[in-house]
Write an enzyme that holds these catalytic residues in place. Structure first.
Site, PDB file in Angstrom:
ATOM      1  N   SER A 112      46.057  55.965  56.373  1.00 24.09           N
ATOM      2  CA  SER A 112      46.472  55.535  55.032  1.00 24.09           C
ATOM      3  C   SER A 112      45.405  55.806  53.964  1.00 24.09           C
ATOM      4  O   SER A 112      45.658  55.666  52.778  1.00 24.09           O
ATOM      5  CB  SER A 112      46.809  54.043  55.040  1.00 24.09           C
ATOM      6  OG  SER A 112      45.648  53.292  55.344  1.00 24.09           O
ATOM      7  N   CYS A 149      43.599  47.508  46.955  1.00 21.41           N
ATOM      8  CA  CYS A 149      44.502  48.663  46.945  1.00 21.41           C
ATOM      9  C   CYS A 149      45.594  48.517  48.007  1.00 21.41           C
ATOM     10  O   CYS A 149      46.732  48.913  47.804  1.00 21.41           O
ATOM     11  CB  CYS A 149      43.724  49.949  47.220  1.00 21.41           C
ATOM     12  SG  CYS A 149      42.747  50.495  45.826  1.00 21.41           S
ATOM     13  N   CYS A 165      20.844  39.162  34.046  1.00 21.66           N
ATOM     14  CA  CYS A 165      20.005  40.026  33.203  1.00 21.66           C
ATOM     15  C   CYS A 165      19.573  39.343  31.914  1.00 21.66           C
ATOM     16  O   CYS A 165      18.885  39.964  31.106  1.00 21.66           O
ATOM     17  CB  CYS A 165      20.712  41.350  32.907  1.00 21.66           C
ATOM     18  SG  CYS A 165      21.985  41.233  31.649  1.00 21.66           S
ATOM     19  N   CYS A 197      23.351  35.675  30.279  1.00 25.01           N
ATOM     20  CA  CYS A 197      23.734  36.198  31.598  1.00 25.01           C
ATOM     21  C   CYS A 197      22.749  35.676  32.649  1.00 25.01           C
ATOM     22  O   CYS A 197      21.533  35.754  32.463  1.00 25.01           O
ATOM     23  CB  CYS A 197      23.716  37.727  31.577  1.00 25.01           C
ATOM     24  SG  CYS A 197      23.974  38.478  33.196  1.00 25.01           S
ATOM     25  N   LEU A 256      44.038  58.803  53.623  1.00 23.31           N
ATOM     26  CA  LEU A 256      44.028  60.238  53.315  1.00 23.31           C
ATOM     27  C   LEU A 256      44.817  60.597  52.058  1.00 23.31           C
ATOM     28  O   LEU A 256      44.666  61.694  51.524  1.00 23.31           O
ATOM     29  CB  LEU A 256      44.562  61.041  54.516  1.00 23.31           C
ATOM     30  CG  LEU A 256      43.733  60.869  55.806  1.00 23.31           C
ATOM     31  CD1 LEU A 256      44.429  61.549  56.980  1.00 23.31           C
ATOM     32  CD2 LEU A 256      42.326  61.418  55.632  1.00 23.31           C
TER      33      LEU A 256
HETATM   34 ZN   LIG Z   1      23.998  40.706  32.580  1.00 25.94          ZN
END
Ligand SMILES: [Zn+2]
Length: 376
Positions: free
Chosen positions: A188, A307, A367, A364, A190
């Site tokens: 599946s 998927c 970061c 965040c 491919l």
């Molecule tokens: Zn970030």
């Protein structure tokens, strides 16, 4: 009719000549001048002046304006003995370069005086042939191709996104490609994972990818990592690479990759797909947002089906994975404009691209403490 001597004499009257001694002194005093080597490739292999740009006479007229776009640049041209450089300097003058001179005595004299020179790293004949269409691009050139050959890229997942990305990175001559994937090829897969083939069903995807890559470009060094990426092994793995191409299909792995890449300062090229929609962005720590700035938390699983649960158009990861490979080439060679702070979306039903600005979130958790570089 003029003979060679007459032509040389005439050209010498029209241009300025400088000596190796003067060039050495001016370079020593930090003068802003460019050295242009106009010898043939086989001569250059034995040494060039430090920092010199090489442009053989065959491509001289057609390429020099790409190499030195500013015609006020001060250029010193040299060859082996100071004859060919006279004619090249004359050509530069005719092309409108204001400050051009030819170095008398050429490289031989420079070497005899005991001045510094470098043995350049250059492509061999087979590499020059294989990458000819790259080398001729002013944005890439031999220098850019050498950067690709020296680069190390980790591709996470040899699936739908990884397949096209790996094919093109290998073909482009990325010297070392790491492939991390612990799955085996299933039938599946491919429909979209084009690096694999029917006869490899049951084979480890990383191993199958390596076989295909070697068939395309045997010079690529392929490093297989056939284990599952997790928080305990991610840092050691990505620290070995210059650039990370994330082709994973789940939020957990994307966070694991992002959270390790930010403190290491590694750029991650993100790609994701859902049914007919794809997304691409480039996360460079200190130069834009990270993946968590975009998605601070994973959506609940019922809103993020895989998927296998939701389906996906086979060609979609082909397009998105190629865009990721395109990002990788730009970043490695250093031309163009990366997708930093920009989220590119693609709709395969309407064949439309859109772009959304993504800003770094100062709060965040990953970061927020990384200082943003000033950039234009
Ligand atoms: Zn970030």
């Amino acid at each position: 009719m003029a003979n060679f001597r007459d032509l040389l004499k005439q050209a010498k009257q029209e241009i300025d000549e400088t000596t190796p001694e003067e060039v050495q002194a001016r370079l020593g005093s930090g003068a802003d001048l460019r050295l242009l080597d106009v010898r043939e490739l086989d001569e250059v292999q034995n040494g060039v002046l430090p920092g010199a740009t090489h442009l053989s006479r065959a491509h001289f007229e057609s390429r020099v304006e790409d190499v030195f776009p500013d015609k006020d640049t001060e250029v010193v041209v040299y060859c082996a003995s100071g004859v060919r450089s006279v004619f090249s300097a004359k050509t530069l003058k005719d092309l409108g370069y204001a400050k051009v001179s030819s170095m008398s005595g050429g490289f031989s004299r420079w070497k005899d005086l005991g001045y510094d020179f470098k043995i350049p790293r250059i492509l061999d004949a087979s590499e020059r042939d294989r990458y000819a269409r790259h080398i001729i691009l002013p944005q890439v050139g031999e220098k850019g191709q050498l950067k690709l050959l020296d680069s190390k890229v980790l591709v996470i997942g040899a699936g739908g996104l990884g397949s096209p990305a790996l094919l093109y990175l290998a073909a482009a001559g990325v010297g070392t490609i790491g492939v991390i994937d612990s799955d085996v090829v299933e039938e599946s897969n491919l429909q979209r994972q084009v690096i694999h083939s029917t006869d490899r069903v049951g084979v480890l995807k990383a191993e199958s990818a390596k076989q295909t890559i070697k068939g395309i470009n045997p010079d690529v060094n392929v490093e297989i990592h056939a284990f599952r990426l997790d928080a305990s092994n991610v840092t050691d793995l990505i620290a070995q690479y210059d650039l990370i191409l994330d082709g994973t299909d789940n939020f957990d792995t994307r966070y694991i990759v992002n959270d390790a890449a930010v403190p290491l300062g590694k750029t991650v090229i993100h790609g994701s797909i859902f049914r007919f929609e794809g997304m691409v962005s480039t996360f460079t720590p200190g130069d834009g947002p990270c993946y968590r700035c975009l998605y601070p938390e994973a959506p609940p699983p019922e809103l993020a089906p895989s998927c296998s649960e939701a389906g996906v158009l086979g060609v979609l990861p082909g397009i998105v994975g190629c865009l990721q490979a395109n990002e990788a080439l730009k970043l490695i060679i250093g031309y163009g404009e990366p997708l930093v702070g920009r989220l590119l979306t693609f709709d395969a039903q309407s064949t439309r691209f859109a772009e959304v600005k993504v800003r770094k979130d100062p709060n965040c958790v990953v970061c927020g403490t990384v200082r943003e570089h000033a950039h234009a």
